[in-house]
Write a protein that holds these residues in place. Structure first.
Motif, mmCIF file in Angstrom:
data_model
loop_
_atom_site.group_PDB
_atom_site.id
_atom_site.type_symbol
_atom_site.label_atom_id
_atom_site.label_comp_id
_atom_site.label_asym_id
_atom_site.label_seq_id
_atom_site.Cartn_x
_atom_site.Cartn_y
_atom_site.Cartn_z
ATOM 1 N N ALA A 152 0.832 -1.195 0.000
ATOM 2 C CA ALA A 152 0.000 0.000 0.000
ATOM 3 C C ALA A 152 0.871 1.251 0.000
ATOM 4 O O ALA A 152 1.950 1.260 0.579
ATOM 5 C CB ALA A 152 -0.905 0.002 1.231
ATOM 6 N N PRO A 153 0.426 2.332 -0.665
ATOM 7 C CA PRO A 153 1.184 3.583 -0.641
ATOM 8 C C PRO A 153 1.343 4.084 0.799
ATOM 9 O O PRO A 153 0.400 4.044 1.589
ATOM 10 C CB PRO A 153 0.310 4.536 -1.469
ATOM 11 C CG PRO A 153 -0.545 3.650 -2.315
ATOM 12 C CD PRO A 153 -0.787 2.426 -1.485
ATOM 13 N N ALA A 154 2.535 4.541 1.123
ATOM 14 C CA ALA A 154 2.798 5.016 2.473
ATOM 15 C C ALA A 154 2.314 6.448 2.639
ATOM 16 O O ALA A 154 2.425 7.269 1.725
ATOM 17 C CB ALA A 154 4.290 4.929 2.772
ATOM 18 N N ALA A 155 1.782 6.749 3.818
ATOM 19 C CA ALA A 155 1.369 8.111 4.120
ATOM 20 C C ALA A 155 2.602 8.975 4.368
ATOM 21 O O ALA A 155 3.647 8.478 4.800
ATOM 22 C CB ALA A 155 0.470 8.116 5.353
ATOM 23 N N LYS A 156 2.489 10.263 4.094
ATOM 24 C CA LYS A 156 3.605 11.163 4.329
ATOM 25 C C LYS A 156 3.897 11.234 5.815
ATOM 26 O O LYS A 156 3.023 11.552 6.617
ATOM 27 C CB LYS A 156 3.305 12.556 3.786
ATOM 28 C CG LYS A 156 4.488 13.506 3.905
ATOM 29 C CD LYS A 156 4.208 14.844 3.235
ATOM 30 C CE LYS A 156 5.432 15.750 3.331
ATOM 31 N NZ LYS A 156 5.220 17.050 2.647
ATOM 32 N N PRO A 157 5.130 10.941 6.228
ATOM 33 C CA PRO A 157 5.454 10.947 7.655
ATOM 34 C C PRO A 157 5.480 12.362 8.224
ATOM 35 O O PRO A 157 5.669 13.348 7.505
ATOM 36 C CB PRO A 157 6.854 10.323 7.707
ATOM 37 C CG PRO A 157 7.042 9.673 6.374
ATOM 38 C CD PRO A 157 6.251 10.476 5.410
ATOM 39 N N SER A 158 5.323 12.449 9.525
ATOM 40 C CA SER A 158 5.449 13.732 10.227
ATOM 41 C C SER A 158 6.906 13.968 10.584
ATOM 42 O O SER A 158 7.654 13.036 10.864
ATOM 43 C CB SER A 158 4.602 13.715 11.496
ATOM 44 O OG SER A 158 4.891 14.848 12.309
ATOM 45 N N LEU A 159 7.298 15.224 10.595
ATOM 46 C CA LEU A 159 8.643 15.576 11.038
ATOM 47 C C LEU A 159 8.676 15.921 12.526
ATOM 48 O O LEU A 159 9.715 16.296 13.056
ATOM 49 C CB LEU A 159 9.183 16.748 10.216
ATOM 50 C CG LEU A 159 9.619 16.395 8.790
ATOM 51 C CD1 LEU A 159 9.999 17.648 8.028
ATOM 52 C CD2 LEU A 159 10.782 15.413 8.817
ATOM 53 N N ALA A 160 7.542 15.787 13.194
ATOM 54 C CA ALA A 160 7.494 16.085 14.625
ATOM 55 C C ALA A 160 8.121 14.947 15.423
ATOM 56 O O ALA A 160 8.017 13.783 15.060
ATOM 57 C CB ALA A 160 6.047 16.285 15.066
ATOM 58 N N PHE A 161 8.790 15.298 16.499
ATOM 59 C CA PHE A 161 9.255 14.291 17.450
ATOM 60 C C PHE A 161 9.193 14.883 18.843
ATOM 61 O O PHE A 161 9.038 16.098 19.014
ATOM 62 C CB PHE A 161 10.668 13.793 17.114
ATOM 63 C CG PHE A 161 11.777 14.779 17.409
ATOM 64 C CD1 PHE A 161 12.457 14.740 18.619
ATOM 65 C CD2 PHE A 161 12.161 15.711 16.472
ATOM 66 C CE1 PHE A 161 13.486 15.636 18.877
ATOM 67 C CE2 PHE A 161 13.186 16.601 16.721
ATOM 68 C CZ PHE A 161 13.852 16.568 17.936
#
Length: 375
Positions: free
Chosen positions: A41-50
């Motif tokens: 499945a296409p991956a969702a755009k990850p968050s850059l938050a940590f």
């Protein structure tokens, strides 16, 4: 900051004391169990938050600043500092060098520097030795956050200001037991790792994944970011084997088995540089010139291999000069009784053969040594 990891190597040798936990930054074990992680499945755009270990949200290193009057007050205080490190590495040396330079500007005398070879009991003993010198400040990374909570309590009780590079003792919070955490932007670093490897492999191919087998917030987030961004930006690439390591000296054996099991594998990610040295040895022993390696922290051994060979695609630097300066400035906040940001982060940098001189200078503040360049 290995990673570390750092943990990072942010880093990074076995960590002992029961429930082993680490990084030194730069010090991760996200997905450390063996097996395949291939998604159709296409991956969702990850968050850059940590977030930090207590949910702290990072700010920029520029948030740490002293007025002229504050600097003068620190200089007049006759304060002292000590480093109680988790291990030794090119990263740790670069961070300490930068911190020492800033301490000198602030009139803070460094009275000790120790490293523990990733052994929690050794770090606890080192701490007792350092405390006998009555330092005003201790800069540290906890080898094992759980046991460190007790080991560092005498420092807290003595009023020593603890400043953390990546990992505090468990249960400690900023503004109470320690002043601040100064580290790198973990999600940016993980994305940089993915982009170095993805571009080196022409955006397709099978990849192996070696992570530190512990619940360590710093390295866990950086490693997860690598996985997430690899899946999002390079859908024709897949992680076909994920393995964890508790001892960075064991990575050569683990990598050798991984390479033998997956003959079509063309890339390997490792949490931090000193652990990656064993992986590089395994790749060379296999005779595979087509396998590319990426990791965190700039390292002379890997740097030399990157210049002279084909197996090291690149490394992600932690912004070590900025981290070192930030640790010293946060220390000044501590002795002044000034509230510091709970967590601040430097910007990492992708370093490959094409930008080695520039990247090394940006991260470590110097040109790469002749042992790297061959000059």
């Amino acid at each position: 900051m290995s990673s570390a990891p750092l943990v990072h190597r942010f880093g990074l040798r076995a960590a002992a004391a029961g429930a082993l936990v680490l990084s030194l930054a730069l010090a991760g074990c996200s997905g450390g169990a063996g097996g395949s992680t291939v998604s159709s499945a296409p991956a969702a755009k990850p968050s850059l938050a940590f977030t930090g270990p207590n949910g702290e949200k990072p700010g920029a290193l520029s948030e740490l600043a002293l007025t002229s009057a504050e600097q003068a007050k620190v200089k007049a205080g006759n304060y002292t500092a000590a480093f109680v490190w988790h291990t030794t590495s090119d990263l740790v040396n670069a961070v300490e060098k930068s911190a020492r330079a800033e301490f000198q500007k602030l009139g803070i005398k460094v009275v000790a520097s120790t490293q523990a070879n990733f052994n929690a009991a050794t770090q606890a003993n080192n701490l007792q030795t350092v405390l006998a010198l009555h330092p005003s400040i201790i800069v540290t990374i906890a080898v094992d956050p759980t046991s460190a909570a007790k080991a560092f309590q005498p420092a807290v009780a003595a009023g020593t200001k603890l400043v953390i590079m990546t990992t505090p003792p468990a249960g400690y919070t900023a503004g109470k037991e320690f002043v601040s955490i100064v580290t790198e932007n973990l999600t940016e670093a993980g994305r940089d790792d993915a982009e170095i490897l993805g571009d080196a492999l022409g955006k397709q191919g099978e990849v192996g994944y070696l992570s530190f087998n512990a619940n360590f917030w710093f390295t866990n987030q950086r490693d997860k970011a690598f996985k997430d961004w690899l899946a999002y930006e390079y859908p024709k690439m897949s992680i076909v084997d994920s393995e964890g390591f508790a001892d960075e000296n064991a990575t050569q054996t683990i990598a050798a088995a991984m390479i033998a099991k997956h003959p079509d594998m063309k890339g390997i990610y490792v949490s931090w540089a000193t652990a990656a040295q064993g992986v590089l040895a395994a790749i060379k022993a296999s005779g595979r010139t087509d396998i590319k390696l990426v990791t965190n922290d700039l390292d002379t051994t890997l740097g030399a291999a990157m210049v002279s060979g084909n197996n090291v695609a690149g490394m992600v630097g932690n912004g070590s000069v900025g981290v070192g300066k930030g640790l010293a400035l946060a220390s000044a906040y501590g002795v002044l009784g000034k509230t510091a940001p709970a967590l601040v982060a430097s910007d990492p940098a992708k370093v490959t053969k094409s930008n080695l001189d520039q990247g090394w200078k940006a991260d470590y503040g110097t040109k790469p040594p002749s042992s790297v360049t061959g000059g």
